[in-house]
Design a protein around this motif. Structure first.
Motif, PDB file in Angstrom:
ATOM      1  N   THR A  17       0.829  -1.204   0.000  1.00  0.00           N
ATOM      2  CA  THR A  17       0.000   0.000   0.000  1.00  0.00           C
ATOM      3  C   THR A  17       0.864   1.256   0.000  1.00  0.00           C
ATOM      4  N   SER A  18       1.891   1.256   0.858  1.00  0.00           N
ATOM      5  CA  SER A  18       2.803   2.402   0.898  1.00  0.00           C
ATOM      6  C   SER A  18       3.596   2.521  -0.400  1.00  0.00           C
ATOM      7  N   LEU A  19       3.954   1.384  -0.980  1.00  0.00           N
ATOM      8  CA  LEU A  19       4.678   1.416  -2.252  1.00  0.00           C
ATOM      9  C   LEU A  19       3.802   2.003  -3.359  1.00  0.00           C
ATOM     10  N   LEU A  20       2.527   1.600  -3.387  1.00  0.00           N
ATOM     11  CA  LEU A  20       1.591   2.165  -4.367  1.00  0.00           C
ATOM     12  C   LEU A  20       1.418   3.666  -4.154  1.00  0.00           C
ATOM     13  N   ALA A  21       1.277   4.059  -2.888  1.00  0.00           N
ATOM     14  CA  ALA A  21       1.120   5.481  -2.583  1.00  0.00           C
ATOM     15  C   ALA A  21       2.356   6.278  -2.996  1.00  0.00           C
ATOM     16  N   THR A  22       3.538   5.684  -2.809  1.00  0.00           N
ATOM     17  CA  THR A  22       4.771   6.371  -3.187  1.00  0.00           C
ATOM     18  C   THR A  22       4.843   6.575  -4.690  1.00  0.00           C
ATOM     19  N   LEU A  23       4.497   5.530  -5.451  1.00  0.00           N
ATOM     20  CA  LEU A  23       4.506   5.656  -6.909  1.00  0.00           C
ATOM     21  C   LEU A  23       3.489   6.699  -7.378  1.00  0.00           C
ATOM     22  N   LEU A  24       2.292   6.683  -6.775  1.00  0.00           N
ATOM     23  CA  LEU A  24       1.282   7.682  -7.123  1.00  0.00           C
ATOM     24  C   LEU A  24       1.752   9.085  -6.758  1.00  0.00           C
ATOM     25  N   CYS A  25       2.397   9.196  -5.600  1.00  0.00           N
ATOM     26  CA  CYS A  25       2.874  10.506  -5.146  1.00  0.00           C
ATOM     27  C   CYS A  25       3.918  11.069  -6.103  1.00  0.00           C
ATOM     28  N   TYR A  26       4.874  10.252  -6.494  1.00  0.00           N
ATOM     29  CA  TYR A  26       5.909  10.715  -7.418  1.00  0.00           C
ATOM     30  C   TYR A  26       5.314  11.076  -8.775  1.00  0.00           C
ATOM     31  N   THR A  27       4.369  10.256  -9.249  1.00  0.00           N
ATOM     32  CA  THR A  27       3.730  10.550 -10.526  1.00  0.00           C
ATOM     33  C   THR A  27       2.939  11.851 -10.463  1.00  0.00           C
ATOM     34  N   GLY A  28       2.155  12.014  -9.396  1.00  0.00           N
ATOM     35  CA  GLY A  28       1.350  13.221  -9.252  1.00  0.00           C
ATOM     36  C   GLY A  28       2.181  14.472  -9.105  1.00  0.00           C
ATOM     37  N   VAL A  29       3.225  14.405  -8.292  1.00  0.00           N
ATOM     38  CA  VAL A  29       4.083  15.572  -8.094  1.00  0.00           C
ATOM     39  C   VAL A  29       4.813  15.921  -9.386  1.00  0.00           C
ATOM     40  N   ALA A  30       5.245  14.906 -10.134  1.00  0.00           N
ATOM     41  CA  ALA A  30       5.924  15.172 -11.405  1.00  0.00           C
ATOM     42  C   ALA A  30       4.982  15.875 -12.388  1.00  0.00           C
ATOM     43  N   LEU A  31       3.743  15.393 -12.470  1.00  0.00           N
ATOM     44  CA  LEU A  31       2.773  16.036 -13.360  1.00  0.00           C
ATOM     45  C   LEU A  31       2.453  17.453 -12.901  1.00  0.00           C
ATOM     46  N   PHE A  32       2.252  17.614 -11.588  1.00  0.00           N
ATOM     47  CA  PHE A  32       1.891  18.935 -11.075  1.00  0.00           C
ATOM     48  C   PHE A  32       3.027  19.929 -11.251  1.00  0.00           C
ATOM     49  N   CYS A  33       4.229  19.528 -10.865  1.00  0.00           N
ATOM     50  CA  CYS A  33       5.355  20.458 -10.926  1.00  0.00           C
ATOM     51  C   CYS A  33       5.769  20.742 -12.371  1.00  0.00           C
ATOM     52  N   GLY A  34       5.870  19.681 -13.188  1.00  0.00           N
ATOM     53  CA  GLY A  34       6.255  19.900 -14.581  1.00  0.00           C
ATOM     54  C   GLY A  34       5.199  20.654 -15.362  1.00  0.00           C
ATOM     55  N   GLY A  35       3.956  20.176 -15.280  1.00  0.00           N
ATOM     56  CA  GLY A  35       2.876  20.851 -15.992  1.00  0.00           C
ATOM     57  C   GLY A  35       2.606  22.243 -15.461  1.00  0.00           C
ATOM     58  N   GLY A  36       2.632  22.402 -14.134  1.00  0.00           N
ATOM     59  CA  GLY A  36       2.376  23.704 -13.530  1.00  0.00           C
ATOM     60  C   GLY A  36       3.435  24.726 -13.884  1.00  0.00           C
ATOM     61  N   HIS A  37       4.697  24.314 -13.878  1.00  0.00           N
ATOM     62  CA  HIS A  37       5.782  25.237 -14.204  1.00  0.00           C
ATOM     63  C   HIS A  37       5.658  25.746 -15.635  1.00  0.00           C
ATOM     64  N   GLU A  38       5.445  24.837 -16.570  1.00  0.00           N
ATOM     65  CA  GLU A  38       5.327  25.250 -17.966  1.00  0.00           C
ATOM     66  C   GLU A  38       4.027  25.999 -18.226  1.00  0.00           C
ATOM     67  N   ALA A  39       2.948  25.602 -17.531  1.00  0.00           N
ATOM     68  CA  ALA A  39       1.675  26.306 -17.708  1.00  0.00           C
ATOM     69  C   ALA A  39       1.781  27.751 -17.251  1.00  0.00           C
ATOM     70  N   LEU A  40       2.454  27.983 -16.145  1.00  0.00           N
ATOM     71  CA  LEU A  40       2.628  29.354 -15.664  1.00  0.00           C
ATOM     72  C   LEU A  40       3.460  30.184 -16.637  1.00  0.00           C
ATOM     73  N   THR A  41       4.477  29.554 -17.222  1.00  0.00           N
ATOM     74  CA  THR A  41       5.292  30.263 -18.210  1.00  0.00           C
ATOM     75  C   THR A  41       4.461  30.674 -19.416  1.00  0.00           C
ATOM     76  N   HIS A  42       3.631  29.759 -19.906  1.00  0.00           N
ATOM     77  CA  HIS A  42       2.776  30.080 -21.049  1.00  0.00           C
ATOM     78  C   HIS A  42       1.662  31.064 -20.671  1.00  0.00           C
ATOM     79  N   THR A  43       1.211  30.993 -19.414  1.00  0.00           N
ATOM     80  CA  THR A  43       0.172  31.928 -18.974  1.00  0.00           C
ATOM     81  C   THR A  43       0.686  33.366 -19.012  1.00  0.00           C
ATOM     82  N   HIS A  44       1.932  33.551 -18.630  1.00  0.00           N
ATOM     83  CA  HIS A  44       2.542  34.885 -18.676  1.00  0.00           C
ATOM     84  C   HIS A  44       2.452  35.463 -20.081  1.00  0.00           C
ATOM     85  N   THR A  45       2.807  34.654 -21.068  1.00  0.00           N
ATOM     86  CA  THR A  45       2.742  35.115 -22.454  1.00  0.00           C
ATOM     87  C   THR A  45       1.310  35.281 -22.927  1.00  0.00           C
TER      88      THR A  45
END
Length: 245
Positions: A17-45
């Motif tokens: 269960t903890s292993l599944l949660a860890t994989l989900l956490c890493y996947t979610g944080v990667a999507l949020f941080c990567g997508g959020g960072h680039e989305a904010l950059t494009h939002t500025h423009t």
């Protein structure tokens, strides 16, 4: 003890269960941080090109974008380390609960550490629920904008009057710009043309990735809470009965 029995005992000690949660956490944080960072950059423009003529109208949001991008870097590092700690804590509690190692000792310090992780994870889940809610705002903005553009295209094809000019999208309503920002609003065919630009689709997709990442991370934190709470409750129950591992 044969090799098969050793493998079974080792597999039984894995906190799935903890292993599944860890994989989900890493996947979610990667999507949020990567997508959020680039989305904010494009939002500025995107906002600067179509919704704000004066730089002063956009300076508050520009500063927010710049500082939040630094926050994203910190979030990625924090959750990487915190995920490892929770996974290690999952191995600790699972081994204690399943009595995998005969010489294992469940100490008061270990149970106190588990309780600390539970409380901290609950606090993070509440904070991330707020983040999840705020991430939905730009997604809602782009969904409404896409719907308005579709309506403009329909009116342009089915009516002889200039009714499509009445269909508008106001970025000030969503808090992106102050109410005195000019133009702050786009209407009619101008709005429809903006929806055809690559900036619109790229920014829209990036915010969807960030929104999905925030949801996955929130789910991972909730799974962490359930798993650690269950293991801690079992440890407390066995401790009261005087059972030592």
């Amino acid at each position: 003890m044969g090799c098969y029995d050793c493998c079974i005992r080792c597999l039984g000690a894995v906190p799935y269960t903890s292993l599944l949660a860890t994989l989900l956490c890493y996947t979610g944080v990667a999507l949020f941080c990567g997508g959020g960072h680039e989305a904010l950059t494009h939002t500025h423009t995107f906002i600067e090109l179509y919704f704000a003529r004066d730089v002063q109208d956009f300076i508050v949001m520009a500063d927010f974008i710049k500082y939040f991008q630094y926050v994203i870097y910190g979030l990625a590092s924090f959750f990487f380390l915190y995920g490892l700690l929770l996974l290690a804590e999952g191995f600790y509690t699972t081994s204690a609960v399943k009595q995998t190692f005969g010489e294992f000792r469940s100490t008061k310090f270990g149970r106190c550490l588990s309780l600390t992780f539970i409380i901290l994870t609950c606090v993070l889940a509440v904070i991330w629920l707020v983040v999840f809610g705020f991430t939905a705002i730009p997604v809602l903005f782009f969904i409404n904008m896409k719907s308005s553009c579709h309506k403009v295209n329909i009116l342009s094809e089915t009516t002889m009057f200039n009714q499509q000019a009445r269909v508008c999208m106001d970025a000030r309503m969503y808090g992106f710009l102050p109410w005195n920002a000019l133009p702050g609003i786009v209407c009619g065919n101008t709005l429809a043309n903006i929806c055809k630009t690559p900036e619109f689709y790229v920014t829209y997709d990036l915010y969807i990735c960030a929104f999905a990442g925030a949801g996955i991370t929130l789910l991972a934190l909730l799974i962490y809470v359930v798993a650690t709470t269950y293991n801690y409750a079992v440890l407390r129950f066995l401790g009261r009965k005087g059972i030592r591992f």
